[in-house]
Design a protein around this motif. Structure first.
Motif, short mmCIF file in Angstrom:
data_model
loop_
_atom_site.label_atom_id
_atom_site.label_comp_id
_atom_site.label_asym_id
_atom_site.label_seq_id
_atom_site.Cartn_x
_atom_site.Cartn_y
_atom_site.Cartn_z
N SER A 179 0.96 -1.17 0.02
CA SER A 179 0.07 -0.17 -0.01
C SER A 179 0.82 1.30 -0.02
N ASP A 180 2.11 1.39 0.71
CA ASP A 180 2.71 2.46 0.87
C ASP A 180 3.48 2.57 -0.29
N ALA A 181 3.86 1.45 -0.89
CA ALA A 181 4.80 1.36 -2.27
C ALA A 181 4.01 2.01 -3.34
N VAL A 182 2.72 1.54 -3.67
CA VAL A 182 2.02 1.61 -5.01
C VAL A 182 1.68 3.38 -4.77
N THR A 183 1.41 3.91 -3.70
CA THR A 183 1.17 5.33 -3.82
C THR A 183 2.37 6.29 -3.50
N SER A 184 3.37 5.74 -3.57
CA SER A 184 4.70 6.47 -3.27
C SER A 184 5.40 6.83 -4.48
N ARG B 208 6.85 11.74 -7.82
CA ARG B 208 6.09 13.17 -8.19
C ARG B 208 5.22 13.65 -7.32
N MET B 209 4.53 12.75 -6.36
CA MET B 209 3.79 13.31 -5.32
C MET B 209 4.45 13.15 -4.02
N THR B 210 5.54 13.16 -4.06
CA THR B 210 6.44 13.03 -2.70
C THR B 210 7.57 13.81 -2.61
N ALA B 211 7.60 15.01 -3.50
CA ALA B 211 8.80 15.70 -3.37
C ALA B 211 10.16 15.16 -3.79
N GLY B 212 9.83 13.93 -4.55
CA GLY B 212 11.21 13.06 -4.82
C GLY B 212 11.48 12.31 -3.62
N GLN B 213 10.52 11.89 -2.63
CA GLN B 213 11.05 11.01 -1.65
C GLN B 213 10.45 9.81 -1.76
N GLY B 214 9.74 9.52 -2.77
CA GLY B 214 9.16 8.22 -3.02
C GLY B 214 9.80 7.37 -3.99
N LEU B 215 9.22 6.28 -4.71
CA LEU B 215 9.90 5.41 -5.36
C LEU B 215 9.98 6.00 -6.82
N THR B 216 11.07 5.49 -7.40
CA THR B 216 11.17 5.86 -8.88
C THR B 216 10.11 4.87 -9.71
N ARG B 217 9.73 5.05 -10.87
CA ARG B 217 8.92 4.47 -11.94
C ARG B 217 9.21 3.02 -11.81
N ASP B 218 10.59 2.66 -12.04
CA ASP B 218 10.94 1.49 -12.11
C ASP B 218 10.63 0.46 -10.93
N GLU B 219 11.05 1.08 -9.59
CA GLU B 219 10.69 0.59 -8.13
C GLU B 219 9.43 0.27 -7.96
#
Length: 416
Positions: free
Chosen positions: A173-178, A181-192
């Motif tokens: 759940s955390d990963a798929v919303t991360s 572009r919605m987390t000021a660069g703190q989330g996962l990359t597209r590939d991740e």
């Protein structure tokens, strides 16, 4: 904190990024949206990390748009960012009629009244066990030991997911919303994120085939999809299957988890309200609705214009993004009296925007309310105080409004 966050009153609106996730992490979003409601309730932002978009900030405007699904489409996505065209995973919340109703109807029975009655006893048992296990006189993380723990257990029950692997559900759940572009660069990359999505698909495809025609009378979400003739072969459309899985995982997790944590914060910030509910447990149900309004677990929903339209004097073009800011609607004083106050017995307490409106109103709203009500009923039987020991750590996110940590201490009642 920069001056732009400390005081936005003198900065031209065209220079402000309404979608900046740092506003939500720093909890400084309220003045900007108050200004939007007053000065520019239908506001166009020409540039952002998510591209150009319209912001809708007033309650009644959001209601009107949500009802007009022909013009304001939920496709291709309900988030401010666009998925790559080759990686779009259709899900019923991001569908229009008739496909939306067909797929939603297949899983709706999981929250039928009879199932909710049966869930309540289970939720109460698990809540009691989790609360009884909390250390007294020691600081611990409410998010981890209560909110994440209980919502993950419930989600595992809804999917009849392998119990020993249930932690994967909240991680996914955390990963798929991360999205970065919605987390000021703190989330996962597209590939991740794609790697996580493929893991979800692999696990749930295996579960699908294990359960197909197994004769088990269960109302878990996978078997419900298998039983409905319109979704019986969804596993053969992997993008649609994993899209709906992600929707159900996030929908069954984030709203309840973050409201379960938010309630602790709001009651600590408003001790007179906390004392009132301690003195009168009949206020718990109303308090739950107020917590959900005040938390607004999802800051926004997005629609996309199917054609050119004029709305409130603004000319919108086909293909434009229209972002419905639920967090702003829930602070709209023209609809909700004294909207910036946390008030557990307010009139029409369920009249809030957190669950959305129209055909996309949250399917699991009653289950979410029940989970929160039961947790607070059980907590107030046991604790004379739940004290926040330090400010919570908020998510840097413009879609999910939540907390990654909330340090608290509990004091048990002498008869608890």
């Amino acid at each position: 904190m920069s001056a732009a966050y400390a005081d936005i009153s003198k900065t031209p609106l065209c220079e402000l990024d309404v979608s900046d996730p740092l506003r939500f992490e720093n909890d400084t979003w309220q003045p900007l949206f108050e200004r939007l409601r007053a000065e520019s309730p239908v506001h166009y932002q020409a540039d952002s990390p998510a591209g150009p978009f319209w912001s809708i900030s007033r309650f009644e405007d959001i209601v009107e748009i949500e009802k007009n699904t022909e013009v304001f489409s939920s496709e291709p996505t309900i988030a401010i960012v666009d998925p790559p065209p080759d990686r779009r995973s259709p899900m019923f919340i991001a569908m229009d009629q008739p496909e939306h109703d067909v797929q939603r109807r297949a899983v709706q029975p999981v929250v039928a009244p009879k199932n909710l009655q049966e869930f309540e006893a289970l939720i109460r048992k698990r809540s009691g066990e989790a609360l009884d296990a909390l250390p007294e006189g020691e600081t611990f993380d409410w998010v981890e030991l209560v909110s994440r723990n209980l919502t993950t257990q419930m989600l595992a029950t809804l999917f009849d997911f392998p119990w020993e692997l249930r932690h994967k559900l909240s991680e996914w759940s955390d990963a798929v919303t991360s999205d970065e572009r919605m987390t000021a660069g703190q989330g996962l990359t597209r590939d991740e994120r794609i790697e996580v999505i493929m893991e979800i698909l692999e696990v749930f495809t295996r579960l699908w085939h294990q359960r197909k025609d197994d004769g088990v009378e269960s109302f878990d979400l996978i078997r419900l999809l298998q039983r409905d003739p319109h979704t019986a072969n969804m596993v053969d459309d992997p993008k649609n299957y994993v899209g709906n899985l992600m929707l159900l995982i996030v929908g069954g997790n984030d709203t309840t988890r973050n409201s379960m944590s938010g309630g602790v914060l709001f009651l600590n910030e408003n001790p007179e309200q906390f004392q009132r509910v301690k003195d009168d447990h009949s206020l718990i149900s109303a308090m739950v609705s107020e917590i959900i309004r005040y938390q607004t677990p999802l800051s926004h929903m997005r629609r996309t214009l199917t054609r050119d339209v004029e709305f409130r004097g603004q000319q919108m073009k086909a293909g434009d993004k229209v972002v419905l800011w639920y967090c702003s609607a829930n602070r709209d004083a023209s609809v909700i009296e004294n909207a910036d106050a946390f008030q557990i017995d307010r009139q029409s307490v369920r009249n809030h925007a957190s669950f959305g409106f129209g055909i996309h109103r949250c399917m699991g709203n009653r289950l979410a309310e029940m989970q929160l009500r039961v947790v607070w009923e059980e907590a107030l039987k046991r604790f004379s105080d739940i004290k926040l020991m330090a400010p919570p750590t908020r998510l840097c996110h413009n879609f999910v409004r939540g907390y990654s940590a909330m340090p608290v201490q509990v004091t048990r009642l002498s008869n608890g």
